[in-house]
Write an enzyme that holds these catalytic residues in place. Sequence first.
Site, mmCIF file in Angstrom:
data_model
loop_
_atom_site.group_PDB
_atom_site.id
_atom_site.type_symbol
_atom_site.label_atom_id
_atom_site.label_comp_id
_atom_site.label_asym_id
_atom_site.label_seq_id
_atom_site.Cartn_x
_atom_site.Cartn_y
_atom_site.Cartn_z
ATOM 1 N N GLY A 45 3.068 7.504 11.849
ATOM 2 C CA GLY A 45 3.643 8.195 12.644
ATOM 3 C C GLY A 45 3.380 9.293 13.528
ATOM 4 O O GLY A 45 4.019 9.239 14.273
ATOM 5 N N LYS B 50 2.127 -5.169 0.110
ATOM 6 C CA LYS B 50 1.956 -3.834 0.423
ATOM 7 C C LYS B 50 2.148 -2.609 -0.443
ATOM 8 O O LYS B 50 3.564 -2.302 0.009
ATOM 9 C CB LYS B 50 2.170 -3.923 2.123
ATOM 10 C CG LYS B 50 1.594 -2.354 2.716
ATOM 11 C CD LYS B 50 2.102 -2.273 4.430
ATOM 12 C CE LYS B 50 1.168 -1.022 5.584
ATOM 13 N NZ LYS B 50 1.970 -0.081 4.802
#
EC number: 2.8.1.10
Length: 260
Positions: free
Chosen positions: A157, A96
């Site tokens: 977030g 990733k």
Amino acid sequence: MVKFYDKEFGSRLLIGSALYPSASIMQDSIRDSGAEIVTVSLRRETAGGKVGDVFWSLIQKLGVTVLPNTAGCRSVREAVTTAKMARELFATSWIKLEVIADNDTLQPDVVGLVEAATILIKDGFEVFPYCTEDLSVAQRLVDAGCQVIMPWAAPIGSARGIVNRDALKLLRDRLPDITLVVDAGLGAPSHAAEAMELGFDAVLLNTAIAKAEHPAVMAAAFKLAIEGGRLGYEAGLMGPRDFASPSTPVIGTPFWHAVS
């Protein structure tokens, strides 16, 4: 089933392994999410001895596929080096790929991302790039050889949900053969359902689950939302209309209800 390169999985939820209050809560959350792919940070694994060993042991016991990431990398060189270390440590060609441009927004450095992806793919990696929702960036990543694209819904977030719905829908429309995963910015199960209703193949979650009051319960909630959203997409969603449309036919309406 959802396909990532040459592998197929039943779950469309990918889950992160950071930020949980404890290791046991992390394990419970991963189990209850039904996720088969878990992202892990190389920095955590190499940060220090026994802590890293215990964490890795817990992940292995779950029987999941590990997707290492380059979280925290802020240059092409750093990301490529981290990816190569991850391949040796985790024995996988999956990575990733994250190249961060700004410390405050954690926005991807899209120029560096494309460069790093190109280098890694030539070196045999199967890259999962974390990017913005910009179609031109996604297309460059596809041209470089990426078969999976992971655009954000909102900053990491932030829990804001999908900020630019039209751009994400355009990605789906223009990249029909690419596996698309919404990565970052989701905060509620309804956000994940919306992503699936747009036709995205999967969702990656971490903060929204790990920071919930009851992480394992939230993991289960996201699992159901993703399943429901995908099923709705496959069923064929009715498009929005500007005006009302009666669900009851007017044929046979009694004469006293007729409009004169």
